[in-house]
Design an enzyme around this catalytic site. Structure first.
Site, short mmCIF file in Angstrom:
data_model
loop_
_atom_site.label_atom_id
_atom_site.label_comp_id
_atom_site.label_asym_id
_atom_site.label_seq_id
_atom_site.Cartn_x
_atom_site.Cartn_y
_atom_site.Cartn_z
N ASP A 77 -6.34 0.99 1.03
CA ASP A 77 -6.36 1.06 2.48
C ASP A 77 -7.77 0.70 2.94
OD1 ASP A 77 -7.94 3.24 1.88
OD2 ASP A 77 -6.74 4.70 3.00
N LYS A 106 0.83 -1.21 0.00
CA LYS A 106 0.00 0.00 0.00
C LYS A 106 0.86 1.26 0.00
CE LYS A 106 -1.51 2.10 3.51
NZ LYS A 106 -2.09 2.50 4.81
#
Length: 214
Positions: free
Chosen positions: A139, A121
Site C-alpha cells: 500500500d 493488494k
C-alpha cells in the site's frame, strides 16, 4: 551500505522489538476481514473500525450481504471514502462468494481477484492474514517506507515492482510480519509529510535520513 545489510538491520530490529504484529482492522472471521479491507481503501483503519460493528451485526456472513440491496449497505458505510462504489463492491463480492465459492473466502490470488472490489493488494492481505501465505501487500505506506529505507530502489515505481524487490530479500517465514512492520512504521513514524526522524530507530541505515535530513 549493501542492500543485504539494510534488510538484515530492518529484520533484526522488528523481529526483536515487535515479533508479534497484526492488522489494526477489527474482525472476527475471514469474511469480516475481507469486507474491512475492501472498505479501508483510501480510508483509515480507525474509521473502518468505527463503522464495522453495526455493519457486521447486520451482515455477519456472505449470505445476508448477498441478499441485501446496495442502498441498504450504503446506509452502514456512508461515512467512509467512496461509499457508493464500495457498497456496490461489497454486495457484488458477497453474491459472487455465494454463487461461485460456496460462501467461502477463496485461498488463491487468482480467485480472490475475481471478486468485485478486490485487487492485488487486498488479495494479498487476505492470503497473508487468513492463510498465512508469504505475500506482500504494497500500500502507500509500504511503498513509501521501502523507498526511504533503501529496501526498494527508487527505480521501482509501481507497487508490483516494490513487492518483487521486497520478496527477493525477506525470508518467506517473515513476509506476513514484514508487511505489517512496514505499514505500521509508515503510519506512525515514517509518515508522508514531516516524518518523525527524531524518534525513528532506523535512521542509522535510512537513505531518506542520510540524504534529506542530514
Amino acid at each position: 551500505m549493501l542492500k543485504k545489510e539494510r534488510f538484515r538491520r530492518f529484520l533484526d530490529y522488528f523481529t526483536t522489538h515487535y515479533p508479534e504484529v497484526q492488522t489494526e482492522l477489527n474482525f472476527s472471521n475471514p469474511f469480516e476481514l475481507l469486507v474491512a479491507v475492501i472498505l479501508s481503501a483510501q480510508c483509515t483503519d480507525k474509521r473502518i473500525n468505527q463503522i464495522s460493528p453495526a455493519l457486521f451485526a447486520r451482515f455477519p456472513e456472505p449470505e445476508s450481504m448477498a441478499a441485501a440491496s446496495v442502498e441498504e449497505v450504503f446506509t452502514y458505510i456512508r461515512s467512509v471514502s467512496y461509499p457508493n462504489n464500495k457498497a456496490k463492491h461489497l454486495v457484488g463480492m458477497a453474491r459472487m462468494l455465494m454463487t461461485d465459492f460456496g460462501g467461502e473466502i477463496p485461498a488463491t490470488l487468482a480467485d480472490l481477484q475475481k471478486l468485485p472490489g478486490v485487487g492485488r493488494k487486498t488479495a494479498h492481505v487476505i492470503l497473508s492474514v487468513v492463510y498465512n501465505e508469504p505475500t506482500m501487500a504494497v500500500d502507500t505506506h509500504v511503498f513509501r517506507v521501502s523507498h526511504r529505507l533503501g529496501l526498494a530502489p527508487l527505480t521501482t515505481t509501481t507497487p508490483l515492482a516494490v513487492e518483487k524487490a521486497l520478496m527477493a530479500h525477506i525470508p518467506k517465514a517473515l513476509v506476513p510480519q514484514a508487511h505489517h512492520w512496514l505499514i505500521l512504521h509508515g503510519r506512525y513514524i515514517c509518515v508522508a509529510r514531516s516524518p518523525k526522524c527524531a524518534i525513528c530507530p532506523l535512521t542509522d541505515f535510512c537513505k531518506y535520513y542520510e540524504k534529506v535530513v542530514l
